[in-house]
Design an enzyme around this catalytic site. Sequence first.
Site, PDB file in Angstrom:
ATOM      1  N   ASP A   1      -1.623   2.663  17.792  1.00  0.00           N
ATOM      2  CA  ASP A   1      -2.705   1.334  18.067  1.00  0.00           C
ATOM      3  C   ASP A   1      -2.098   0.259  17.199  1.00  0.00           C
ATOM      4  O   ASP A   1      -2.823  -1.165  17.851  1.00  0.00           O
ATOM      5  CB  ASP A   1      -3.281   2.007  17.850  1.00  0.00           C
ATOM      6  CG  ASP A   1      -4.668   3.206  18.599  1.00  0.00           C
ATOM      7  OD1 ASP A   1      -4.141   2.964  19.295  1.00  0.00           O
ATOM      8  OD2 ASP A   1      -5.513   2.895  17.937  1.00  0.00           O
TER       9      ASP A   1
ATOM     10  N   HIS B   1      -3.468   5.858   3.850  1.00  0.00           N
ATOM     11  CA  HIS B   1      -4.466   5.081   3.312  1.00  0.00           C
ATOM     12  C   HIS B   1      -4.126   3.364   3.574  1.00  0.00           C
ATOM     13  O   HIS B   1      -4.664   2.792   4.138  1.00  0.00           O
ATOM     14  CB  HIS B   1      -4.316   5.104   2.135  1.00  0.00           C
ATOM     15  CG  HIS B   1      -5.150   4.011   1.271  1.00  0.00           C
ATOM     16  ND1 HIS B   1      -5.468   2.668   1.171  1.00  0.00           N
ATOM     17  CD2 HIS B   1      -6.511   3.814   0.862  1.00  0.00           C
ATOM     18  CE1 HIS B   1      -5.716   1.930   0.075  1.00  0.00           C
ATOM     19  NE2 HIS B   1      -7.290   2.992   0.627  1.00  0.00           N
TER      20      HIS B   1
ATOM     21  N   SER C   1     -12.115  -0.950  -0.472  1.00  0.00           N
ATOM     22  CA  SER C   1     -10.115  -0.987   0.691  1.00  0.00           C
ATOM     23  C   SER C   1     -10.780  -1.667   2.260  1.00  0.00           C
ATOM     24  O   SER C   1      -9.668  -2.117   2.391  1.00  0.00           O
ATOM     25  CB  SER C   1      -9.328   0.086   0.526  1.00  0.00           C
ATOM     26  OG  SER C   1      -8.129   0.487  -0.286  1.00  0.00           O
TER      27      SER C   1
ATOM     28  N   ASN D   1     -14.600   0.097  -7.035  1.00  0.00           N
ATOM     29  CA  ASN D   1     -15.045   1.336  -6.500  1.00  0.00           C
ATOM     30  C   ASN D   1     -15.384   1.929  -7.585  1.00  0.00           C
ATOM     31  O   ASN D   1     -14.629   2.073  -8.803  1.00  0.00           O
ATOM     32  CB  ASN D   1     -14.652   2.446  -5.468  1.00  0.00           C
ATOM     33  CG  ASN D   1     -13.940   1.515  -4.111  1.00  0.00           C
ATOM     34  OD1 ASN D   1     -14.829   0.924  -4.365  1.00  0.00           O
ATOM     35  ND2 ASN D   1     -13.007   2.574  -3.480  1.00  0.00           N
TER      36      ASN D   1
ATOM     37  N   VAL E   1      -7.840 -15.677  -5.840  1.00  0.00           N
ATOM     38  CA  VAL E   1      -8.413 -14.281  -5.035  1.00  0.00           C
ATOM     39  C   VAL E   1      -9.615 -13.909  -4.503  1.00  0.00           C
ATOM     40  O   VAL E   1     -10.134 -14.186  -5.294  1.00  0.00           O
ATOM     41  CB  VAL E   1      -7.495 -14.210  -5.983  1.00  0.00           C
ATOM     42  CG1 VAL E   1      -7.808 -11.961  -4.767  1.00  0.00           C
ATOM     43  CG2 VAL E   1      -5.982 -13.394  -6.694  1.00  0.00           C
TER      44      VAL E   1
ATOM     45  N   ASP F   1       0.756  -0.966  -0.092  1.00  0.00           N
ATOM     46  CA  ASP F   1       0.250  -0.203   0.070  1.00  0.00           C
ATOM     47  C   ASP F   1       0.875   1.528  -0.088  1.00  0.00           C
ATOM     48  O   ASP F   1       1.817   0.961  -0.616  1.00  0.00           O
ATOM     49  CB  ASP F   1      -1.041   0.237   0.872  1.00  0.00           C
ATOM     50  CG  ASP F   1      -1.943   0.851   0.799  1.00  0.00           C
ATOM     51  OD1 ASP F   1      -2.142   1.739   0.915  1.00  0.00           O
ATOM     52  OD2 ASP F   1      -3.103  -0.457   0.614  1.00  0.00           O
TER      53      ASP F   1
END
Length: 372
Positions: free
Chosen positions: A69, A95, A250, A187, A203, A61
């Site tokens: 966190d 992202h 995503s 998207n 996949v 990414d």
Amino acid sequence: MISTLAASIILAHSTASAVPTAGAANDAGRIRQDQWHLRFLNVAKAHLVTRGPGIVVAVPDTGVDAHPDLAGNLLRGTDVMSDAGGDGRRDANSHGTAMAGLIAAHGATDNLGALGIAPEAKILPIISSAADNRGEADDLAAAVEYATSHHADVISISSSGATSARLVQAIKAALAADVVVVAGVGNRPEAISVGYPASEEDVIAVAGVDRAGRHASISVTGPEADVAAPAVDIYSTSYGGKYAKGTGTSSATAIVAGAAALIRSKYPDLPAQEVAHRLTATAIDKGPPGRDDEYGYGVIDLVAALTADVPPLGFESPSVTAPTSTAAHDNSDDNSTARGLATLGVLLAAGGGYLVWRRRRRAEDPPPRISR
């Protein structure tokens, strides 16, 4: 025809919301409350079974920032886009950090901070996309190759688009190496059909649903869709210790990757195809009965995927235990969860054919993508 040249890909997140948000979402005391998908998926009950220890999830990414966190869960990775190298632990976009948080954030004490689906899993960060959310197919290929060679158990690919010969080879090699590969369908309006690598056989192609459990309008549809997960107003970690809200497949992809991590942790000897089988066989059927182009085989049910009696591929029988609805999926106004589970019980009693049938497309559809 698949191009042999590196082609542009785009992260499957809506760009308008893939940036840090101001206000309550930046307050660690509120972020857990804002993570509605945790309640929707009954994550607390799933965590009584496992929290994902021993599993490595690769995240190719924009990189992953060292968010509090994620402390202790972030491994040293790499930067395949830079000749200078790097360990993947930086993110100028947010992202990649958001995706990592959805998978493996552990939050802080007293239920503060963001919580991931598999908070004891490790993240292998790989920079394969630029800060503008775009990258080249061969960069993603290099990231997948790195993840495979570094023994990742799951690869979470929150991008969709064109491909290259090298990327196809890298994905096939990962699958052959028994890695679970999860990818978003893409998207709207940027995409009109399921992109690569979600379109690759074996996949796990992930579509999105909204807070009511209905198909998210942003999510691409197509015969390649396998399962669906929350994709609207999803809160997670961001760079600089902040939090972000995202809408897009995503987020759904990272959530399903976290689910795969839980399954691999609970069943460490389970092959990758059986992990996918558990996700599809226990998914809560939505829309028309059986697989459809919006939801795939249904919305993931974490607890059922971890606890249901699911026979191995090719050995379905009448003794299969029907999964119990454990998630808050029945907030959909079409009551499809109750209907689907009731149908499952009836058909199992009639001879166990339902699980065989539901994992196959209708006669007019193309053959199943996930090998059975």
